[in-house]
Motif scaffolding. Structure first.
Motif, PDB file in Angstrom:
ATOM      1  N   ARG A 320       0.843  -1.053  -0.047  1.00 16.69           N
ATOM      2  CA  ARG A 320      -0.077   0.079   0.000  1.00 16.69           C
ATOM      3  C   ARG A 320       1.001   1.372   0.067  1.00 16.69           C
ATOM      4  NH1 ARG A 320      -3.579  -2.723   3.508  1.00 16.69           N
ATOM      5  NH2 ARG A 320      -2.545  -2.240   5.126  1.00 16.69           N
ATOM      6  N   MET A 321       2.015   1.284   0.881  1.00 17.39           N
ATOM      7  CA  MET A 321       2.829   2.436   0.656  1.00 17.39           C
ATOM      8  C   MET A 321       3.495   2.694  -0.534  1.00 17.39           C
ATOM      9  SD  MET A 321       2.192   3.821   3.661  1.00 17.39           S
ATOM     10  CE  MET A 321       3.515   5.106   3.434  1.00 17.39           C
ATOM     11  N   LEU A 322       3.916   1.507  -1.192  1.00 20.26           N
ATOM     12  CA  LEU A 322       4.541   1.700  -2.431  1.00 20.26           C
ATOM     13  C   LEU A 322       3.632   2.171  -3.490  1.00 20.26           C
ATOM     14  CD1 LEU A 322       6.901  -1.473  -2.779  1.00 20.26           C
ATOM     15  CD2 LEU A 322       7.564   0.655  -2.888  1.00 20.26           C
ATOM     16  N   SER A 323       2.289   1.685  -3.453  1.00 23.24           N
ATOM     17  CA  SER A 323       1.453   2.234  -4.483  1.00 23.24           C
ATOM     18  C   SER A 323       1.293   3.865  -4.406  1.00 23.24           C
ATOM     19  CB  SER A 323       0.016   1.486  -4.443  1.00 23.24           C
ATOM     20  OG  SER A 323      -0.560   2.036  -2.999  1.00 23.24           O
ATOM     21  N   LEU A 324       1.767   4.381  -3.366  1.00 22.32           N
ATOM     22  CA  LEU A 324       1.623   5.959  -3.334  1.00 22.32           C
ATOM     23  C   LEU A 324       2.764   6.551  -3.955  1.00 22.32           C
ATOM     24  CD1 LEU A 324       0.615   6.170   0.548  1.00 22.32           C
ATOM     25  CD2 LEU A 324      -0.918   5.907  -1.499  1.00 22.32           C
ATOM     26  N   PHE A 325       3.830   5.800  -4.094  1.00 21.27           N
ATOM     27  CA  PHE A 325       5.082   6.523  -4.878  1.00 21.27           C
ATOM     28  C   PHE A 325       4.712   6.765  -6.426  1.00 21.27           C
ATOM     29  CE2 PHE A 325       8.792   6.222  -2.081  1.00 21.27           C
ATOM     30  CZ  PHE A 325       7.999   5.546  -0.917  1.00 21.27           C
ATOM     31  N   PRO A 326       5.663   7.640  -6.859  1.00 25.19           N
ATOM     32  CA  PRO A 326       5.348   7.986  -8.419  1.00 25.19           C
ATOM     33  C   PRO A 326       5.671   6.784  -9.374  1.00 25.19           C
ATOM     34  CG  PRO A 326       6.592   9.493  -7.434  1.00 25.19           C
ATOM     35  CD  PRO A 326       6.474   8.671  -6.357  1.00 25.19           C
ATOM     36  N   SER A 327       5.043   6.885 -10.322  1.00 31.03           N
ATOM     37  CA  SER A 327       5.235   5.790 -11.333  1.00 31.03           C
ATOM     38  C   SER A 327       6.157   5.993 -12.463  1.00 31.03           C
ATOM     39  CB  SER A 327       4.027   5.392 -12.195  1.00 31.03           C
ATOM     40  OG  SER A 327       4.097   4.358 -13.038  1.00 31.03           O
ATOM     41  N   LEU A 328       7.582   5.306 -12.729  1.00 31.42           N
ATOM     42  CA  LEU A 328       8.423   5.602 -13.591  1.00 31.42           C
ATOM     43  C   LEU A 328       8.536   4.357 -14.534  1.00 31.42           C
ATOM     44  CD1 LEU A 328      10.675   6.987 -14.416  1.00 31.42           C
ATOM     45  CD2 LEU A 328      12.216   5.907 -12.894  1.00 31.42           C
ATOM     46  N   ARG A 329       8.283   4.823 -15.747  1.00 32.53           N
ATOM     47  CA  ARG A 329       8.122   3.831 -16.755  1.00 32.53           C
ATOM     48  C   ARG A 329       9.100   4.073 -17.880  1.00 32.53           C
ATOM     49  NH1 ARG A 329       2.858   3.554 -20.278  1.00 32.53           N
ATOM     50  NH2 ARG A 329       3.842   5.094 -21.415  1.00 32.53           N
ATOM     51  N   PHE A 330       9.670   3.070 -18.219  1.00 33.09           N
ATOM     52  CA  PHE A 330      10.625   3.016 -19.311  1.00 33.09           C
ATOM     53  C   PHE A 330      10.179   2.231 -20.667  1.00 33.09           C
ATOM     54  CE2 PHE A 330      13.009   3.587 -15.585  1.00 33.09           C
ATOM     55  CZ  PHE A 330      13.972   4.551 -15.784  1.00 33.09           C
ATOM     56  N   ASP A 331      10.130   2.824 -22.000  1.00 33.96           N
ATOM     57  CA  ASP A 331       9.509   2.142 -23.035  1.00 33.96           C
ATOM     58  C   ASP A 331      10.598   2.232 -23.902  1.00 33.96           C
ATOM     59  OD1 ASP A 331       7.026   1.875 -22.104  1.00 33.96           O
ATOM     60  OD2 ASP A 331       6.748   4.036 -22.210  1.00 33.96           O
ATOM     61  N   ALA A 332      10.887   1.064 -24.843  1.00 35.74           N
ATOM     62  CA  ALA A 332      11.666   1.121 -26.040  1.00 35.74           C
ATOM     63  C   ALA A 332      10.857   0.248 -27.082  1.00 35.74           C
ATOM     64  CB  ALA A 332      13.088   0.448 -25.768  1.00 35.74           C
ATOM     65  N   ASN A 333      10.583   0.997 -28.421  1.00 28.13           N
ATOM     66  CA  ASN A 333       9.858   0.117 -29.432  1.00 28.13           C
ATOM     67  C   ASN A 333      10.473   0.064 -30.738  1.00 28.13           C
ATOM     68  OD1 ASN A 333       7.065  -0.575 -27.845  1.00 28.13           O
ATOM     69  ND2 ASN A 333       7.492   1.644 -27.437  1.00 28.13           N
ATOM     70  N   TRP A 334      10.418  -0.870 -31.521  1.00 28.36           N
ATOM     71  CA  TRP A 334      10.851  -0.948 -32.840  1.00 28.36           C
ATOM     72  C   TRP A 334       9.886  -1.166 -33.828  1.00 28.36           C
ATOM     73  CZ3 TRP A 334      10.457  -4.882 -36.514  1.00 28.36           C
ATOM     74  CH2 TRP A 334      11.325  -4.459 -37.811  1.00 28.36           C
ATOM     75  N   THR A 335       9.574  -0.313 -34.720  1.00 28.40           N
ATOM     76  CA  THR A 335       8.190  -0.352 -35.425  1.00 28.40           C
ATOM     77  C   THR A 335       8.692  -0.705 -36.889  1.00 28.40           C
ATOM     78  OG1 THR A 335       7.938   2.041 -35.787  1.00 28.40           O
ATOM     79  CG2 THR A 335       7.089   0.849 -33.816  1.00 28.40           C
ATOM     80  N   TYR A 336       7.797  -1.237 -37.610  1.00 22.61           N
ATOM     81  CA  TYR A 336       7.762  -1.414 -39.363  1.00 22.61           C
ATOM     82  C   TYR A 336       6.503  -1.324 -39.921  1.00 22.61           C
ATOM     83  CZ  TYR A 336       8.498  -3.518 -43.880  1.00 22.61           C
ATOM     84  OH  TYR A 336       8.251  -3.512 -45.284  1.00 22.61           O
TER      85      TYR A 336
END
Length: 620
Positions: A320-336
């Protein structure tokens, strides 16, 4: 257009099919087939049971085959597999997609100019020209492919906590499994000894019931011929019917014992097996009450379950305490994209995203209060359970002491009933008693035997409850991997390692005490057999003849070495450690077996008692 129409048609078919679903009951043949398969499976799993089963083998078979226990084992296995499922949630998300798209018409488009006024505000777009020009930027047929990588630091932290919680839930399931084994063992102990008694007593009840039926027929015949007074005949029949009712009641109490034990062992109700008497029944624990309390508070499954649940709740608080922290997301995508109008048909993009719910700051105070309340609840549960467990340890000891006394009384009652039955059987030979008295005492003896056996079974069951109250763990961890024979030996070894060993020895053999009948003297204290005063003979054996460990007073029982009762002129007086009587022959000898026992152990010694009245001085 054709493809569009085909799509619409298939959608309608699927819609109609979905709406037309109605409840479909199982087909009788399918149910019968499934039931037959289940029966064959149960039969296959129970056919390998040993033909001769003692107490420890019965426990081992139950642990391997009991269906309810197997459900607990499968729950534990499921909990263990779920740990791996939760662990996968900690891994990054990696997805791959491929698509194919067909457009029946080109997505052509045009545009119109728009201008701003003097204040910098945009005006409405101009009208489309009468003969606009159209452009396209998309192929009618195109293919797309992409591979994406996403990792969320907050999800990783939450998944890590959930994995720990699932591991604790698995440990809880193992404690529940251990508790189920303890409960099953107690039931097996009672059912085993009850079935031992049933096998022995049922063989005696049936002949006695036949004798009662025969006597009833005789009395009805006598009443018909008026060979006896009507009242005497009716009273005789009433007593016979009372005996028959007693026998029916005892038979009903015993008939289901074997089926009940088979069910606990996971065998089919009609499975044939032979119970053998266990050489080493269960005895009390090798620890005092204080040690039992300490052991219970350390090893009872219920307390360990609460301890693991406390860790689960602590993990929930962290989540419950962790869910209050900011969400940090990393994305990497290859498209064609195969679209020919694109300058770069494939591309690689990456980035990071930070997000936070500003209202979470208000939830933190509530979460803190909830966590503190949960900690207090768990602590109170642990204290309440500890008090309950300590009470159960004391109650288990009290129950054992009580059942031990009841068994001691039942044994003494059986001994008295056996003597009465022997006396009546001997007296009946000289027509001092009729058939009714013989039948009544035989039924009374059977009831006494049943009371004795049930008291012993309940005493053994109370020992099983005592083992459970201290959290006794006697089943090896690899029990399911062991065969039943090895598992039974391991269970017997573990149980006996916890329990006391009682010794029964012949310290002074009777044959070394010059077992000869001597004439009674005036100083011999034979109040219990005063009719022999002045004319009887006596042999007194030492009080140190036998050494017995364990609870209960010392008892003696004498019979001829071949198992027949002592002759009517000779009697054993346990209170004075004496054999007394008046021989009917001037000289002779008897081979006698003297058994000493308490409520736990017994030992016997065979000796030769001799006499020669021609050498005795018959004067006082």
């Amino acid at each position: 257009m054709k493809l569009f129409k085909a799509t619409i048609f298939m959608s309608l078919i699927l819609l109609v099919g979905a709406c037309s679903q109605t409840p479909e009951p199982l087909i009788k043949e399918q149910v019968q087939l499934s039931s037959q398969e289940d029966y064959e499976y149960l039969k296959e799993t129970s056919k390998n049971a040993p033909l001769e089963i003692d107490l420890y083998q019965a426990i081992a078979i139950a642990i391997k085959n009991n269906r309810d226990l197997r459900l607990n084992l499968m729950d534990s296995a499921l909990s263990q597999d779920q740990i791996d499922v939760v662990k996968f949630d900690m891994l990054p998300k990696l997805s791959a997609n491929a698509g194919y798209k067909v457009l029946e018409q080109h997505p052509a488009s045009t545009s119109a100019a728009i201008a701003a006024n003097s204040f910098g505000e945009l005006k409405e777009a101009e009208s489309i020209a009468a003969d606009p020009s159209y452009t396209v930027s998309q192929d009618a047929v195109s293919r797309t492919q992409d591979i994406g990588f996403t990792w969320n630091a907050l999800d990783f932290g939450l998944s890590y906590v959930r994995a720990g919680q699932q591991a604790d839930r698995f440990l809880i399931s193992k404690e529940l499994e251990r508790k189920a084994v303890q409960n099953l063992t107690r039931e097996i102990i009672y059912a085993y000894w009850k079935t031992i008694s049933a096998d022995y007593l049922l063989d005696q009840i049936n002949p006695l019931m036949e004798k009662v039926d025969s006597a009833l027929e005789d009395m009805e015949y006598i009443e018909t011929l008026l060979l006896s007074s009507p009242m005497d005949a009716l009273l005789y029949q009433k007593e016979l019917l009372d005996v028959a009712q007693i026998l029916d009641t005892q038979q009903r109490a015993l008939m289901d014992a074997r089926v009940e034990l088979a069910g606990l062992m996971g065998l089919l109700p009609d499975e044939k097996y032979v119970l053998v008497h266990t050489a080493q029944p269960l005895t009390e624990l090798r620890m005092d009450l204080k040690r039992q309390e300490e052991t219970a508070l350390f090893s009872r499954p219920e307390l360990l379950e609460v301890a693991y649940q406390e860790r689960v709740n602590a993990g929930e608080a962290r989540a419950r305490m962790l869910s209050l922290f900011p969400s940090l997301r990393f994305d990497a995508n290859w498209t064609y994209d195969s679209n020919k109008y694109l300058y770069n048909k494939n591309n690689f993009e990456y980035g990071a995203l930070l997000g936070v719910n500003l209202l979470n700051v208000f939830q933190s105070f509530n979460n803190s209060e909830i966590n503190e309340l949960n900690e207090k609840i768990i602590k109170e549960q642990r204290l309440a359970l500890s008090m309950t467990i300590l009470s159960q340890v004391h109650i288990a000891n009290i129950n054992y002491a009580q059942t031990l006394r009841e068994y001691s009384n039942a044994r003494q009652y059986l001994e008295v009933s056996q003597r009465i039955n022997d006396l009546i059987s001997n007296a009946q030979k000289i027509s001092r008693f009729g058939e009714l008295e013989i039948i009544r005492e035989e039924a009374s003896l059977l009831v006494a035997k049943l009371r004795n056996d049930i008291a012993f079974a309940e005493m053994q069951y109370s020992l099983g409850s005592l083992y459970s109250s201290v959290g006794m763990n006697f089943v090896p961890k690899n029990a399911l991997e062991m065969n039943e024979k090895d598992l039974a030996k391991e269970i017997e070894s573990n149980l006996n390692r916890w329990t006391k060993k009682y010794t029964a020895l012949v310290v002074e053999p009777l044959n070394e005490q010059k077992p000869t009948l001597k004439q009674l003297k005036s100083n011999d204290n034979l109040v219990a057999y005063s009719s022999l005063s002045g004319g009887g003979f006596i042999f007194k054996f030492s009080n140190e003849t036998f050494y017995l460990e364990g609870k209960g007073r010392k008892r003696y029982h004498a019979e001829l070495a071949d198992g027949n009762p002592l002759p009517s002129w000779l009697a054993l007086l346990p209170s004075t450690n004496s054999f007394v009587g008046i021989p009917i022959e001037s000289f002779g000898s008897l081979d006698i077996r003297l058994t000493a026992s308490n409520d736990v152990v017994s030992v016997d010694d065979v000796f030769t008692l001799s006499w020669d009245l021609t050498k005795e001085d018959l004067s006082l």
